[in-house]
Scaffold this motif. Structure first.
Motif, mmCIF file in Angstrom:
data_model
loop_
_atom_site.group_PDB
_atom_site.id
_atom_site.type_symbol
_atom_site.label_atom_id
_atom_site.label_comp_id
_atom_site.label_asym_id
_atom_site.label_seq_id
_atom_site.Cartn_x
_atom_site.Cartn_y
_atom_site.Cartn_z
ATOM 1 N N LEU A 203 10.990 4.729 -35.703
ATOM 2 C CA LEU A 203 11.130 6.179 -35.763
ATOM 3 C C LEU A 203 10.094 6.750 -36.716
ATOM 4 O O LEU A 203 9.653 6.076 -37.651
ATOM 5 C CB LEU A 203 12.506 6.549 -36.328
ATOM 6 C CG LEU A 203 13.765 6.102 -35.600
ATOM 7 C CD1 LEU A 203 14.916 6.027 -36.594
ATOM 8 C CD2 LEU A 203 14.082 7.082 -34.489
ATOM 9 N N THR A 204 9.732 7.999 -36.504
ATOM 10 C CA THR A 204 8.903 8.696 -37.480
ATOM 11 C C THR A 204 9.070 10.193 -37.309
ATOM 12 O O THR A 204 9.447 10.673 -36.229
ATOM 13 C CB THR A 204 7.411 8.306 -37.341
ATOM 14 O OG1 THR A 204 6.700 8.761 -38.495
ATOM 15 C CG2 THR A 204 6.779 8.930 -36.099
ATOM 16 N N PHE A 205 8.807 10.952 -38.366
ATOM 17 C CA PHE A 205 8.733 12.406 -38.293
ATOM 18 C C PHE A 205 7.269 12.782 -38.103
ATOM 19 O O PHE A 205 6.406 12.337 -38.863
ATOM 20 C CB PHE A 205 9.276 13.043 -39.573
ATOM 21 C CG PHE A 205 10.766 12.895 -39.733
ATOM 22 C CD1 PHE A 205 11.635 13.836 -39.189
ATOM 23 C CD2 PHE A 205 11.294 11.824 -40.440
ATOM 24 C CE1 PHE A 205 13.009 13.694 -39.337
ATOM 25 C CE2 PHE A 205 12.663 11.680 -40.588
ATOM 26 C CZ PHE A 205 13.519 12.619 -40.035
ATOM 27 N N TYR A 206 7.011 13.624 -37.095
ATOM 28 C CA TYR A 206 5.624 13.977 -36.799
ATOM 29 C C TYR A 206 5.590 15.407 -36.260
ATOM 30 O O TYR A 206 6.230 15.716 -35.258
ATOM 31 C CB TYR A 206 5.036 13.005 -35.770
ATOM 32 C CG TYR A 206 3.589 13.254 -35.401
ATOM 33 C CD1 TYR A 206 2.563 13.018 -36.314
ATOM 34 C CD2 TYR A 206 3.236 13.715 -34.133
ATOM 35 C CE1 TYR A 206 1.240 13.235 -35.987
ATOM 36 C CE2 TYR A 206 1.920 13.926 -33.787
ATOM 37 C CZ TYR A 206 0.911 13.689 -34.717
ATOM 38 O OH TYR A 206 -0.402 13.911 -34.369
ATOM 39 N N LYS A 207 4.893 16.280 -36.980
ATOM 40 C CA LYS A 207 4.710 17.684 -36.591
ATOM 41 C C LYS A 207 6.039 18.377 -36.277
ATOM 42 O O LYS A 207 6.203 19.055 -35.266
ATOM 43 C CB LYS A 207 3.753 17.790 -35.405
ATOM 44 C CG LYS A 207 2.331 17.349 -35.731
ATOM 45 C CD LYS A 207 1.359 17.619 -34.588
ATOM 46 C CE LYS A 207 -0.070 17.267 -35.009
ATOM 47 N NZ LYS A 207 -1.053 17.512 -33.935
#
Length: 395
Positions: A203-207
Motif C-alpha cells: 500500500l502507499t499514499f500517493y497524490k
C-alpha cells in the motif's frame, strides 16, 4: 639538567574539545551518517548540540533519513529489540521497547504495528515517550487463529499521530484473501473495501489517494471518503490495472513506491521456492516499472521497465516502501540498488527452521546480490529484521 617527562607533558596545550569552532565540528558531523550518531554528537556539550541543531534545520538533511534494521537482542528478549546501522555496521548499545515475539506488520512515521490474538492492531512509537494507539479489532473471522500474527499483512499510516493527532489514517491489508480496510483517527470501526478487491501485498499514499498492488499486477486506488453504504460509493474504487492471471504476470511480492522524481513505481519481487516443501529459498530477482497514469481517469496507460534507478535507492519489506537519494549517500549506499528485508513470512506461518534469512541488496543494473546484514543465529525462531526510520528531533 634533563627535563622531567611529566613536566614536559604539562606544557603541551590540551585541545579544548568543547569549544571547537563550528567548521571543525561540521566536518566531524558530515562524517556521521546514522541519525543516532547525530543525537550522540549533540549530547557531548552545549556547543556541539548547537551545531547539530543548525545542521538539522537543513531541509536536505531532514529529508534524507537513513533506515535502520530493527533486530532481536542478544538475549532474545520478548519485549525489546536492538537497532543495527547498515552503514556503521554496528549494533547500537540500547534496546527499544517492542514486543518482539509478535511479528511487526508495519513501520510508518516512526510507529511500529503489531497484532494480537483478537486481531487488535496496536501502534507503538519506541522512539518517543508516548502512549500506544490501540485500534479496534479487525474483521478476521475467516483467518487461521494459530497464525494470527500473519493475518495482518501490512499496515501504513498517512501521517505521524504525534504531529497530527486528529488527522491521520491507518490502512491495512488483512485476512486470508489479503483484503483492504482503513480507519481514521478517533473512529471506532474499520471501513472495509469490498471483498471483491483482494490479493494485495503493498500500500502507499500517493497524490491524495490510497494505492494498493497485488501479485498479479492488480492495482486499485481509492479516496478516503469511501463507504460501504448503498449510495453508490463503490464508484470510489478506481481499478488502475485489473488482475492479469497469466504466469508471466505473477510475482511473489509487489511493492509501490514514490520515486524521488515524484513518479509512482511498481517493484516486483520473485522468490525461489523448494520444489518439495514449497518453502522460500530466497529472492532471485526484482523488476522495477514506472507507472504512467492517465491524468483524468487514473487508469494505467503503460508500465515502463527501468534498467536503472537513477538517483533512487529503494528500501522494501514490511515497512513503508521508500526511496532515498544515492547521491546524498554517495559514499554509503550502492547505486541502482534495492535494500530488502525478509517479508515472505506471512506466507510461511511456520517459522523457518533457522529464522528469516532472505535479506540483502539487489543491483537492478547487473542483477547481482550483496549483503547489508549477514545472517545471524539470533534470527532462529524469531520474526524477521524490520526496516525502521527513527524520527529525528531536537525538540
Amino acid at each position: 639538567m634533563v627535563p622531567d617527562k611529566e613536566t614536559d607533558r604539562s606544557c603541551i596545550p590540551q585541545p579544548d574539545w568543547a569549544n571547537l569552532d563550528a567548521l571543525a565540528l561540521n566536518l566531524i558531523l558530515d562524517k556521521l551518517v546514522e541519525r543516532i550518531d547525530h543525537i550522540w554528537f549533540g549530547a557531548v556539550c552545549k556547543n556541539w548540540s548547537s551545531v547539530a541543531r543548525l545542521s538539522h534545520q537543513n531541509k536536505q538533511f531532514r529529508g534524507n533519513a537513513l533506515p535502520m534494521l530493527m533486530i532481536s537482542t542478544e538475549s532474545k528478549s520478548s519485549t525489546k529489540r536492538s537497532l543495527y546501522g547498515i552503514i556503521s555496521k554496528r549494533v547500537y548499545p540500547f534496546e527499544l521497547p517492542v514486543h518482539y515475539k509478535r511479528r511487526c506488520c508495519g513501520s510508518s512515521h516512526g510507529w511500529i504495528a503489531a497484532v494480537d490474538r483478537d486481531y487488535v492492531i496496536t501502534l507503538r512509537n519506541p522512539f518517543k515517550n508516548v502512549d500506544p494507539i490501540v485500534l479496534p479489532s479487525t474483521n478476521n473471522r475467516y483467518s487461521n487463529l494459530p497464525f494470527y500474527e500473519t493475518n495482518i499483512h501490512k499496515v501504513i499510516l498517512s501521517a505521524d499521530p504525534i504531529t497530527r493527532p486528529n488527522d491521520y489514517v491507518v490502512v491495512a491489508i488483512y485476512g486470508h484473501c489479503h483484503n483492504l480496510a482503513f480507519i481514521k483517527a478517533g473512529q471506532k470501526f474499520w471501513t472495509y473495501i469490498h471483498l471483491d478487491y483482494r490479493c494485495f501485498t503493498d500500500l502507499t499514499f500517493y497524490k491524495g489517494l490510497v494505492y494498493a498492488v497485488g501479485r498479479w499486477n492488480n492495482i486499485i486506488s481509492f479516496n478516503l471518503n469511501y463507504s460501504t453504504d448503498s449510495s453508490g460509493s463503490e464508484k470510489m474504487i478506481n481499478v488502475v490495472s485489473p488482475s492479469r492471471f497469466e504466469t508471466n504476470n505473477y510475482a511473489d511480492r509487489a511493492y509501490l513506491v514514490k520515486s524521488l522524481e515524484g513518479d509512482l513505481w511498481l517493484v516486483r519481487r520473485f522468490i525461489d521456492c523448494d520444489d518439495d516443501s514449497g518453502q522460500s529459498i530466497g529472492t532471485k530477482r526484482f523488476e522495477v516499472y514506472k507507472l504512467e497514469l492517465d491524468a483524468q481517469s487514473g487508469k494505467l496507460l503503460q508500465m515502463l521497465k527501468l534498467e536503472s534507478l537513477g538517483d533512487n535507492v529503494l528500501f522494501l519489506g514490511d515497512n513503508d516502501s521508500i526511496s532515498l537519494s544515492a547521491s546524498y549517500f554517495s559514499n554509503c549506499l550502492q547505486n541502482d540498488s534495492i535494500y530488502y528485508s525478509d517479508d515472505f513470512t506471512d506466507d510461511e506461518p511456520i517459522p523457518y527452521p533457522f529464522g528469516s534469512f532472505d535479506l540483502g541488496i539487489y543491483n537492478v543494473k547487473d542483477g547481482s546480490f550483496s549483503q547489508h546484514y549477514p545472517y545471524n543465529h539470533l534470527f532462529r525462531w524469531m520474526p524477521p529484521p524490520h526496516w525502521v526510520l527513527p524520527p529525528f528531533s531536537w525538540d
